[in-house]
Design an enzyme around this catalytic site. Structure first.
Site, short mmCIF file in Angstrom:
data_model
loop_
_atom_site.label_atom_id
_atom_site.label_comp_id
_atom_site.label_asym_id
_atom_site.label_seq_id
_atom_site.Cartn_x
_atom_site.Cartn_y
_atom_site.Cartn_z
N GLY A 1 4.81 10.47 -38.26
CA GLY A 1 6.23 10.82 -38.29
C GLY A 1 6.78 11.15 -36.92
O GLY A 1 8.00 11.33 -36.77
N GLN A 2 5.94 11.22 -35.90
CA GLN A 2 6.40 11.54 -34.54
C GLN A 2 7.16 10.36 -33.94
O GLN A 2 6.82 9.20 -34.17
CB GLN A 2 5.21 11.85 -33.64
N GLY B 1 7.40 5.39 -20.97
CA GLY B 1 6.90 6.66 -20.46
C GLY B 1 6.53 6.53 -19.00
O GLY B 1 6.47 5.42 -18.44
N LEU B 2 6.29 7.65 -18.36
CA LEU B 2 5.84 7.65 -16.97
C LEU B 2 4.32 7.71 -16.94
O LEU B 2 3.72 8.66 -17.44
CB LEU B 2 6.41 8.85 -16.21
N ASP C 1 2.49 10.30 -19.57
CA ASP C 1 1.12 9.93 -19.90
C ASP C 1 0.17 10.48 -18.84
O ASP C 1 0.30 10.17 -17.66
CB ASP C 1 1.00 8.40 -19.96
N TYR D 1 -7.57 11.68 -14.07
CA TYR D 1 -6.61 11.37 -13.01
C TYR D 1 -6.58 12.46 -11.94
O TYR D 1 -6.00 12.27 -10.87
CB TYR D 1 -5.20 11.18 -13.57
N LYS E 1 -6.07 12.40 -22.26
CA LYS E 1 -7.24 11.62 -22.69
C LYS E 1 -8.54 12.36 -22.42
O LYS E 1 -8.68 13.04 -21.39
CB LYS E 1 -7.25 10.27 -21.95
N HIS F 1 -10.63 8.11 -24.01
CA HIS F 1 -10.22 7.27 -22.89
C HIS F 1 -10.94 5.92 -22.88
O HIS F 1 -10.34 4.88 -22.60
CB HIS F 1 -10.50 8.01 -21.57
N SER G 1 -1.36 -4.60 -11.62
CA SER G 1 -1.91 -3.47 -10.88
C SER G 1 -2.48 -3.99 -9.58
O SER G 1 -3.61 -4.47 -9.52
CB SER G 1 -3.00 -2.76 -11.71
N GLN H 1 14.92 2.95 -12.42
CA GLN H 1 15.12 1.55 -12.80
C GLN H 1 14.24 1.17 -14.00
O GLN H 1 14.67 0.43 -14.90
CB GLN H 1 14.80 0.65 -11.60
N ASN H 2 13.02 1.68 -14.03
CA ASN H 2 12.10 1.32 -15.11
C ASN H 2 12.55 1.81 -16.48
O ASN H 2 12.11 1.28 -17.50
CB ASN H 2 10.70 1.87 -14.81
#
Length: 340
Positions: free
Chosen positions: A26-27, A33-34, A60, A65, A95, A128, A230, A287-288
């Site tokens: 339901g979310q 997203g960034l 995210d 990271y 993650k 992950h 990438s 812009q994204n």
């Protein structure tokens, strides 16, 4: 009949310009997203600030990271009642890393992420990768020759521990990242709480049509990482294709008065795929997000769809004997040995 046709077209357009997808919990998960992978400490906090100020409501993250503590500084300063954004307006993903797959490590790892992010819950927590590394606090445990020291615990055991995080209110939803279709079925076969999301590399050169179809069949939403390609990886090949320079993408961008990046993101949005482009540049971040004010034509979508070449940018590699080689291909749970 003409009325029904127009009604159907209106519904499609309405769906196309929506800025979120619904999870089976339901979310509402924002379609853009960034991404924060490769956003260094010292710049990631400002990137998140620019994103949220611009209108992003989906961030995210991941423990590996190595920047969640700095993102947490932003959350502490700017998220909450009477602040830039209320917590319930944000969708935050993190993650579980490969060294924390043993069930007794899962909750502690999640709590460390929550502590670093200065949050009391996550909207989504993902495994992950399906394959595990040797337990411990070194995220990349290595043998003397530079190869990774692996663990071979079954990811289904890890999933059971993930389910307990939902029951305890630490996370609202759980999901998978970099799993293939067979591994997704393995999880579903034992799950009391079904996965909500699969996060995978996805872009026109790696369209992932079969895997997306498999996920949709089982009620999973797909998130595309590296949706623009990438090009800044350590193991980048000198002759690899550069997605943002593709002549087809550039031609469609010129037709719509948009950037190639916006076309690539719009292609995902129109397929119902969430995209998490990474940037620390304020103009590109803004812009994204500007992909909900136009629609690609059916011909545009088909043209982009012809670009698939099953080209995978993100195959983690390590340097052995002065040569980059796939890091995890010998692990029995390595996901990319299967067709999809």
């Amino acid at each position: 009949m003409q009325f029904l046709k127009k009604y159907s077209q209106a519904i499609k357009i309405k769906m196309a310009i929506s800025d979120y997808v619904l999870l089976h919990t339901g979310q509402k998960m924002p379609l853009i997203g960034l991404g924060t992978w490769k956003s260094s400490p010292g710049e990631v906090k400002e990137a998140v600030w620019n994103a949220v100020k611009t209108g992003y409501r989906h961030i995210d993250c991941a423990a590996v990271y190595n920047n969640e503590a700095e993102i947490g500084e932003f959350f502490k300063e700017h998220v909450g009642a009477d602040k830039m954004v209320r917590r319930e307006e944000l969708f935050v993903t993190s993650k579980l890393w490969n060294t924390k797959h043993h069930p007794e490590d899962v909750e502690a790892s999640c709590c460390k992420t929550l502590e670093d992010l200065k949050l009391t819950y996550l909207d989504l927590y993902l495994i992950h990768w399906p394959h595990a590394f040797e337990r411990g606090d070194n995220p990349f445990p290595k043998n003397p020759d530079g190869t990774i020291r692996y663990d071979f615990i079954d990811y289904k055991e890890t999933w059971k521990a993930m389910e307990s995080l939902v029951k305890k209110g630490l996370v609202k939803a759980i999901g998978l990242s970099n799993f293939n279709s067979r591994q997704i079925d393995d999880i579903i076969s034992i799950a009391n709480i079904k996965p909500t999301v699969l996060q995978i590399e996805c872009h026109p050169y790696l369209a992932q049509n079969e895997l997306i179809g498999h996920c949709q069949k089982h009620g999973l939403v797909v998130t595309a990482y590296s949706p623009l390609g990438s090009s800044d990886r350590l193991w980048k090949a000198s002759d690899e294709p550069f997605l943002l320079e593709d002549t087809n993408v550039k031609a469609i961008a010129e037709k719509h008065g948009k950037s190639p990046a916006q076309i690539l993101l719009r292609w995902q949005v129109q397929r119902g795929v969430v995209a998490i482009p990474k940037s620390v540049n304020p103009a590109r971040i803004a812009q994204n997000l500007q992909v909900f004010d136009f629609t690609l034509t059916e011909d545009d979508m088909k043209r982009i769809g012809t670009l698939n070449r099953n080209w995978r940018y993100i195959v983690p590699k390590i340097k052995v004997d002065n040569e980059f080689v796939p890091r995890d291909a010998q692990h029995p749970h390595y996901p990319f040995n299967d067709p999809y």
